[in-house]
Motif scaffolding. Structure first.
Motif: not given
Length: 551
Positions: A47-51, A323-324, A359-360
């Protein structure tokens, strides 16, 4: 007369030599402006918000290096559904959507053979590196070229293309039809990198050496958090009801002793659901750079790397898990060491990298429900029973439907004809029926998809994912945050922002430093790289080059 002939020959020779010299100089000038190596990185289920969410945990040499030295497209989206792994990888590298490249899912129902097919399976090829059928794969089901294919054609096959991923489809589809090699990880009891006879008759020496090095075995060890678990404040509690975990361990909590858990979790396959599978991917990608001497001559090479393990971890533990978070902290370290190798082997400023995702993913609906956000799980058994009752009551038989998969209904054309029915009438009746079911948001007929040109909304996304020859006769869209999945872990596939909004970072030779909130599309990546290289766009590309990214 003789003097005239000699003079003419002299002029021809001079003209030919001058032309050849100009062509040589032109190639040398072009090679000076082009990167020696293009590296495409796809992070599966990012997902973008992991950045942004894990930003404070990242070092300076991985994700942040790309953002600080390169260009960050912050509003990058997939422009079609379904948002699955195979269509995602194909779309990134072809610059088009399933409507044209034909990869409409990871698996799909094939109408001609009336059977379920896998996106990369190919019975005509042989496994290389294993006796298992896991190597019987090729890109033959993908109908269009990738930018890697176009680079091969442009360089008269002199530029190399190598594809690497733990998943076969993550290695095969990006590398395209003309790749020198694609390699994927075969777990089980073997733990080796394999390929298929589509590319080669035997593994190169450097691959055999890597497989014999027991690198994979070295990762069957304890998986604990990289930093102290108390510092992982960007994710939920370690012990919760929303995670799957591993067989043989009572709770989905750190640490995980992989060596003791491997027997109950597919032996080497357990690595796929840990960050160590990504470590192994980086190890192999570095070995490929050295073994294939990538980026060391005048012809641009292409290396595609897909980090698959973030997807397995997300499916198992969910978007909000520690974990992610740990997987992305460790992936950031992987990127840093990978870039350092590129600096050394290819040369800092001599290569270009883009990073995106296929994909997210959705937050676990059970977790969303606990916070009163509309979400939930589809009751497929109940829906199927209602639909069968409708078919029997309306048409006297369930045989009017051949298959239901990937939120598509495939009709039995022969049965419809035998009953004297019109196909369009049956499609419309099924749409009307499906719209009465709980959590079916929208439904569209095949006739609508091929007769109406949509330009916005979910209808547009469905249409861009619709392949006239391969897709079904009725397409279904479920309510936001309602999924067909287990009660633990995350999944994906919709046209909603949690599945479509993914990172897009460029950095390296020919890339400006900057960022944009202007909406970009996943199909714009391949034309942008093609424009950077000065080569033809992939043959069915519909994306546009992102001019503001390029110097």
């Amino acid at each position: 007369m003789l003097k005239y002939i000699y003079y003419t020959l002299f002029l021809c020779a001079f003209s030919f030599n001058s032309s050849a010299q100009k062509q040589s100089e032109s190639h040398q000038n072009t090679s000076k402006t082009q990167p020696k190596l293009v590296v495409g990185i796809v992070v599966d289920q990012m997902r973008y918000d992991y950045l942004t969410r894990f930003y404070s945990k990242y070092g300076e040499g991985g994700f942040k290096r790309m953002m600080n030295e390169g260009f960050n497209c912050k509003n990058n989206h997939f422009n079609y559904v379904p948002t699955y792994t195979a269509p995602g990888h194909a779309s990134i590298y072809t610059g088009t959507t399933p409507k044209y490249h034909g990869i409409i899912g990871n698996n799909w129902y094939e109408k001609e053979t009336k059977s379920r097919v896998y996106c990369a399976d190919d019975a005509s090829v042989k496994s290389i590196g294993t006796a298992d059928k896991a190597g019987k794969m090729s890109p033959s089901r993908m109908l269009t070229t990738t930018f890697a294919d176009e680079n091969k054609l442009f360089t008269q096959q002199k530029g190399k293309t190598i594809g690497i991923s733990v998943k076969d489809r993550g290695a095969i589809l990006p590398a395209g039809h003309t790749a020198d090699a694609a390699y994927w990880f075969h777990g089980k009891e073997e733990g080796v990198w394999i390929s298929s006879s589509f590319y080669m008759n035997e593994l190169p020496k450097w691959v055999e050496k890597f497989n014999k090095s027991k690198t994979a075995k070295s990762y069957l060890k304890e998986w604990d958090t990289f930093y102290k678990i108390d510092s992982y404040v960007e994710s939920g509690a370690d012990l919760n009801a929303f995670e799957g975990g591993f067989k043989g361990k009572e709770t989905a909590t750190f640490p995980y002793d992989l060596k003791s858990l491997q027997d109950k979790n597919g032996h080497y396959n357990i690595l796929k659901t840990t960050p160590y599978g990504n470590n192994l991917t980086t190890d192999f990608a570095i070995a490929a750079i050295e073994g294939e001497a990538l980026g060391t001559d005048a012809f641009t090479d292409v290396l595609t790397v897909s980090y698959s393990c973030t997807d397995y971890i997300g499916h198992n533990f969910g978007v909000n898990s520690k974990e992610v978070e740990d997987a992305y902290i460790r992936l950031d370290k992987d990127l840093e060491r990978f870039f350092k190798v590129l600096d050394k082997e290819v040369g800092a400023g001599e290569y270009v990298v883009f990073l995106t995702a296929d994909h997210g993913a959705i937050d676990v609906p059970a977790y969303l429900e606990s916070h009163k956000i509309p979400s939930g799980y589809l009751n497929n058994d109940e829906r199927k029973q209602k639909f069968n009752d409708f078919l029997v009551k309306t048409y006297g038989s369930t045989e009017i439907v051949e298959n239901i998969s990937n939120d598509q209904i495939f009709l039995n054309k022969a049965k419809i004809k035998a009953l004297g029915l019109k196909l369009e009438d049956v499609e419309n009746a099924i749409v009307a029926e499906q719209m009465t079911y709980p959590h079916v948001s929208k439904a569209y007929t095949r006739t609508t998809m091929i007769s109406t040109d949509f330009t916005e909304g979910i209808e547009d996304l469905v249409q861009k994912g619709f392949n006239q020859k391969r897709s079904g006769d009725v397409m279904l869209v479920n309510d936001p945050a309602y999924i067909s999945y287990g009660k633990t872990g995350s999944t994906h596939g919709s046209g909603l922002n949690y599945d479509t909004h993914v990172p897009l970072l460029f950095f390296g030779k020919g890339i400006k430093h900057g960022e944009t909130l202007e909406k970009t599309r996943i199909i714009d990546i391949a034309p942008t790289i093609s424009a950077l290289l000065g080569i033809s766009f992939p043959n069915a590309a519909i994306g546009k080059p992102l001019e503001y990214v390029l110097e």
